[in-house]
Design a protein around this motif. Sequence first.
Motif, PDB file in Angstrom:
ATOM      1  N   ASN A 116      -6.971  -6.931  -3.112  1.00  0.00           N
ATOM      2  CA  ASN A 116      -6.899  -5.527  -3.531  1.00  0.00           C
ATOM      3  C   ASN A 116      -7.940  -4.624  -2.862  1.00  0.00           C
ATOM      4  OD1 ASN A 116      -4.779  -6.091  -5.393  1.00  0.00           O
ATOM      5  ND2 ASN A 116      -6.304  -6.813  -6.865  1.00  0.00           N
ATOM      6  N   GLY A 128       5.347  -1.460  -1.460  1.00  0.00           N
ATOM      7  CA  GLY A 128       5.343  -2.091  -0.145  1.00  0.00           C
ATOM      8  C   GLY A 128       4.208  -3.091  -0.015  1.00  0.00           C
ATOM      9  N   THR A 129       4.132  -3.700   1.157  1.00  0.00           N
ATOM     10  CA  THR A 129       3.130  -4.735   1.419  1.00  0.00           C
ATOM     11  C   THR A 129       2.041  -4.187   2.330  1.00  0.00           C
ATOM     12  OG1 THR A 129       4.790  -6.490   1.231  1.00  0.00           O
ATOM     13  CG2 THR A 129       2.731  -7.047   2.346  1.00  0.00           C
ATOM     14  N   ALA A 164      -0.703  -4.410   4.902  1.00  0.00           N
ATOM     15  CA  ALA A 164      -1.032  -5.343   5.977  1.00  0.00           C
ATOM     16  C   ALA A 164      -1.778  -4.594   7.073  1.00  0.00           C
ATOM     17  CB  ALA A 164       0.240  -5.986   6.544  1.00  0.00           C
TER      18      ALA A 164
END
Length: 407
Positions: free
Chosen positions: A288, A306-307, A309
């Motif tokens: 996080n 969403g992810t 990255a």
Amino acid sequence: MTNQPDNTAALSRRGALLAMAGGLATLAGCGGGGAAGAVTSVISGLSSGGTGSFTTGTIAGLGSIIVNSTRYDDASAQVSRSDDGVVGSLRPGMVVYVQASPITASTGGDALPTATANRIAYASEWVGPVGAVDTVARTLTVLGQTVDVPATAVFEDVAGLSAVRPGQFVEVHGYLNLANGHLLATRVEVSNTAPGAFRISGQVSGLNTTTRTFSLGTALIGYDTTTALPSGWANGLLVRVSVAPTQVGGLWRATRIRDRESQLADLQVEDRAESELKGTVTSLDGTNLFKVNGITVDSSTAQVSGTVALGVAVEVHGAVRNGVIVATRVEVENDEGLQVQEFDFFGTVSNLNVVTQTFTVRGVNFTYNANTRNEVPNWTTGATPSVRVRASLIAGQWVASRIRLQS
């Protein structure tokens, strides 16, 4: 953004946050405590009672400047550069960091929320000679590094990517993608004159403190014992480096190395300031925890879509806590989320020519045509009204899609 509805989504999101802040304040005043108190502590930087605001993003208009769908009055702002360049005019497509007053909500319609900027910092990322241009892939190379140039990128002094030639010199504003080592351009300034120094930014790798060398992407850089090093000098640090314009022994020689992760401190952004960030994820620092444009974000209590990255584009909303953006919402976007499709300009019309259908606002030259939605009465009389112009940059020309009196 498209004509009148183009700001609706952004405005409704911000309006919802402002309304939520007001609602929670009312709830707390009625003894509502508990969860309401916790949420209020996170978003207390909103205009319902916070100490100010902070944002970073692309300049999407002038008069004063428009960033992330908010209009910031910069008349009294302290403007600085964090890239060793000379402070000049703020222009469309530049990426800026703004410390400002609390944001006042929109008055309705497509009117923009407003705030007063206190401090503004900006910087370009890469400066140097053009090595190659690929108009099909829409890329160019600078110091061996790849710049992705979307059709929405603002060009200065040339019509667009197709007019750039190897051997010319460019100064590129935009967002780093550390996943592939590319720079997503939002503004490209082109010159035939070599600058006094080149510049490159990125994440330190291959650091050798014995030979005093390191890499940014594919560029190998050397420094000497007199070079001032930023705090925390190590692999992984995000930096901006000025280098001498001639390589020595295959090395670019650093003349200055600056930390790119100190924007909140540099702008004296206070705790509880409402914050909105648009940019790319430049570091993943743990569960996080990540950085956007070098700014640390804590998403442990956020709604995340969403992810997250390395290298992805994100929009983050939250508030500052001890030098960290405590996020309430994180939205993962594609690169188009960082690109401005249409720009807004507020100011007085000058140089109006109804024959050539051209005019100027804020030092920017515009054209218009039969498809332009012109709502200004007595336009053909040559009057010089105060207007709001919505425009896109097409083939090197600012083409107005809508012109109306400034409310």
